[in-house]
Design an enzyme around this catalytic site. Sequence first.
Site, PDB file in Angstrom:
ATOM      1  N   TYR A 211      35.670 -14.483 -25.274  1.00  0.00           N
ATOM      2  CA  TYR A 211      36.147 -13.409 -26.164  1.00  0.00           C
ATOM      3  C   TYR A 211      37.280 -13.941 -27.049  1.00  0.00           C
ATOM      4  O   TYR A 211      37.268 -13.739 -28.270  1.00  0.00           O
ATOM      5  CB  TYR A 211      36.615 -12.222 -25.316  1.00  0.00           C
ATOM      6  CG  TYR A 211      36.993 -10.997 -26.114  1.00  0.00           C
ATOM      7  CD1 TYR A 211      36.014 -10.140 -26.620  1.00  0.00           C
ATOM      8  CD2 TYR A 211      38.321 -10.684 -26.382  1.00  0.00           C
ATOM      9  CE1 TYR A 211      36.352  -9.010 -27.346  1.00  0.00           C
ATOM     10  CE2 TYR A 211      38.671  -9.560 -27.110  1.00  0.00           C
ATOM     11  CZ  TYR A 211      37.685  -8.714 -27.590  1.00  0.00           C
ATOM     12  OH  TYR A 211      38.024  -7.597 -28.317  1.00  0.00           O
TER      13      TYR A 211
ATOM     14  N   SER B  45      41.401  -9.383 -32.641  1.00  0.00           N
ATOM     15  CA  SER B  45      42.004  -8.763 -31.453  1.00  0.00           C
ATOM     16  C   SER B  45      43.378  -9.398 -31.247  1.00  0.00           C
ATOM     17  O   SER B  45      43.682 -10.433 -31.867  1.00  0.00           O
ATOM     18  CB  SER B  45      41.122  -9.075 -30.236  1.00  0.00           C
ATOM     19  OG  SER B  45      41.790  -8.780 -29.025  1.00  0.00           O
TER      20      SER B  45
HETATM   21  N1  LIG Z   1      39.211  -1.605 -27.199  1.00  0.00           N
HETATM   22  C1  LIG Z   1      40.095  -2.575 -27.262  1.00  0.00           C
HETATM   23  O1  LIG Z   1      41.053  -2.623 -26.473  1.00  0.00           O
HETATM   24  C2  LIG Z   1      39.962  -3.634 -28.316  1.00  0.00           C
HETATM   25  C3  LIG Z   1      41.015  -4.550 -28.460  1.00  0.00           C
HETATM   26  C4  LIG Z   1      40.923  -5.541 -29.413  1.00  0.00           C
HETATM   27  C5  LIG Z   1      39.791  -5.627 -30.225  1.00  0.00           C
HETATM   28  N2  LIG Z   1      38.782  -4.717 -30.070  1.00  0.00           N
HETATM   29  C6  LIG Z   1      37.621  -4.866 -30.938  1.00  0.00           C
HETATM   30  O2  LIG Z   1      37.380  -3.644 -31.615  1.00  0.00           O
HETATM   31  C7  LIG Z   1      36.004  -3.593 -31.989  1.00  0.00           C
HETATM   32  C8  LIG Z   1      35.441  -2.242 -31.591  1.00  0.00           C
HETATM   33  O3  LIG Z   1      35.355  -2.173 -30.177  1.00  0.00           O
HETATM   34  P1  LIG Z   1      35.656  -0.836 -29.348  1.00  0.00           P
HETATM   35  O4  LIG Z   1      36.861  -1.092 -28.550  1.00  0.00           O
HETATM   36  O5  LIG Z   1      35.599   0.351 -30.233  1.00  0.00           O
HETATM   37  O6  LIG Z   1      34.437  -0.882 -28.302  1.00  0.00           O
HETATM   38  P2  LIG Z   1      33.195   0.081 -28.061  1.00  0.00           P
HETATM   39  O7  LIG Z   1      32.398  -0.567 -26.978  1.00  0.00           O
HETATM   40  O8  LIG Z   1      33.660   1.473 -27.817  1.00  0.00           O
HETATM   41  O9  LIG Z   1      32.419   0.033 -29.445  1.00  0.00           O
HETATM   42  C9  LIG Z   1      31.764  -1.145 -29.883  1.00  0.00           C
HETATM   43  C10 LIG Z   1      30.490  -0.757 -30.612  1.00  0.00           C
HETATM   44  O10 LIG Z   1      29.822  -1.959 -31.035  1.00  0.00           O
HETATM   45  C11 LIG Z   1      28.426  -1.754 -30.838  1.00  0.00           C
HETATM   46  N3  LIG Z   1      27.687  -3.012 -30.739  1.00  0.00           N
HETATM   47  C12 LIG Z   1      27.662  -3.879 -29.691  1.00  0.00           C
HETATM   48  N4  LIG Z   1      26.788  -4.870 -29.941  1.00  0.00           N
HETATM   49  C13 LIG Z   1      26.263  -4.636 -31.167  1.00  0.00           C
HETATM   50  C14 LIG Z   1      25.306  -5.303 -31.977  1.00  0.00           C
HETATM   51  N5  LIG Z   1      24.702  -6.421 -31.547  1.00  0.00           N
HETATM   52  N6  LIG Z   1      24.999  -4.785 -33.181  1.00  0.00           N
HETATM   53  C15 LIG Z   1      25.581  -3.626 -33.603  1.00  0.00           C
HETATM   54  N7  LIG Z   1      26.479  -2.944 -32.879  1.00  0.00           N
HETATM   55  C16 LIG Z   1      26.822  -3.445 -31.681  1.00  0.00           C
HETATM   56  C17 LIG Z   1      28.349  -0.975 -29.522  1.00  0.00           C
HETATM   57  O11 LIG Z   1      27.079  -0.356 -29.352  1.00  0.00           O
HETATM   58  C18 LIG Z   1      29.499   0.009 -29.703  1.00  0.00           C
HETATM   59  O12 LIG Z   1      29.073   1.192 -30.330  1.00  0.00           O
HETATM   60  C19 LIG Z   1      35.335  -4.783 -31.293  1.00  0.00           C
HETATM   61  O13 LIG Z   1      35.189  -5.834 -32.226  1.00  0.00           O
HETATM   62  C20 LIG Z   1      36.329  -5.154 -30.229  1.00  0.00           C
HETATM   63  O14 LIG Z   1      36.212  -6.514 -29.846  1.00  0.00           O
HETATM   64  C21 LIG Z   1      38.845  -3.747 -29.142  1.00  0.00           C
END
Ligand SMILES: NC(=O)c1ccc[n+]([C@@H]2O[C@H](COP(=O)([O-])OP(=O)(O)OC[C@H]3O[C@@H](n4cnc5c(N)ncnc54)[C@H](O)[C@@H]3O)[C@@H](O)[C@H]2O)c1
Length: 286
Positions: A157, A144
């Site tokens: 986080y 991230s």
């Molecule tokens: N959205 C943002 O602004 C952002 C920014 C930086 C990094 N990220 C990272 O991007 C990645 C994707 O996140 P996103 O934003 O698409 O969020 P999201 O919540 O839309 O999707 C995350 C997915 O991970 C799944 N998940 C959670 N716990 C789990 C587990 N124990 N086993 C399997 N699956 C699991 C959830 O069910 C969900 O479908 C994450 O690693 C997040 O930290 C997101």
Amino acid sequence: MPRPPRKIAGHPVMITGAASGIGRSLAQRLSRLGSPVAIADVDATGLAETASSLSGPVLSRVLDVSDAADQLRFADEVRAWLPAPLAAVFNNAGVTTASTVADAVPEDDSWLFSINFWGVVNGTRAFLPILKEQGSGVIVNTSSVYGLLGMPHQSAYCASKFAVRGFTDALRQELLGTGVGAVTVHPGGIRTNIVRNARIRHDPEGRGRTHEEIAAQFEAITLTTPDKAAEIIQHGVERGKSRILVGPDAYVFDALARIAPTHYFTVMSKLGARLRARQDKVVSPK
Ligand SMILES: NC(=O)c1ccc[n+]([C@@H]2O[C@H](COP(=O)([O-])OP(=O)(O)OC[C@H]3O[C@@H](n4cnc5c(N)ncnc54)[C@H](O)[C@@H]3O)[C@@H](O)[C@H]2O)c1
């Protein structure tokens, strides 16, 4: 120095966290481009929705990434299913919390770490043998912008995402000369369900906002859609990048980490105050 390009579109990939957000968009994009996709998520309903939105070959598996033994079993299933060499492993599943360090609930921090860090480690260890045997492919681990700079109310986080970055950087050096790559992805704010799915016990800023209000505010300031994030990630991997910044805000974080490594938050606060002042003028231009 950039590594040689790696084609992933049209080739088999594995994606965790594919029931929502960036993972779902990656699955849909790569499937549309001809990739057979193995997808996994702990959310069975969301995963089934993703699977039914794909027209190409798909192997779908409900899986908790924090369960190392289950990741190994899934890797065996993927190995048996693979119609061609595995081009990429996206360890993408992630969650967040929001709390001051003082008020953090240890159980929530452990939950977050078991997914964001150990989930990535488990996925890497389970799938790396497949890639090494092939002598090709790439592990793509999601960090991230909070893996570039520490931000208030995000201590767990940030720690997990710095850990993913360190782990993946170390792995990349170990893999030199094997034909297998390791890539870190640093998204900025992406309009997904991450804050809605977060564990937030109360407003860490003490302003009494509900979870719903915090999620709505997060979504209002995000600059990038999950589909755009998937496009940037795919192109970054294919260009042979080792580190992929996703969204314009990610470039600001990266620049601040270099030019203001200890004073970045003061700079951000000043920029934020100016932006808010401009917004106020737009609302009441007197
Ligand atoms: N959205 C943002 O602004 C952002 C920014 C930086 C990094 N990220 C990272 O991007 C990645 C994707 O996140 P996103 O934003 O698409 O969020 P999201 O919540 O839309 O999707 C995350 C997915 O991970 C799944 N998940 C959670 N716990 C789990 C587990 N124990 N086993 C399997 N699956 C699991 C959830 O069910 C969900 O479908 C994450 O690693 C997040 O930290 C997101």
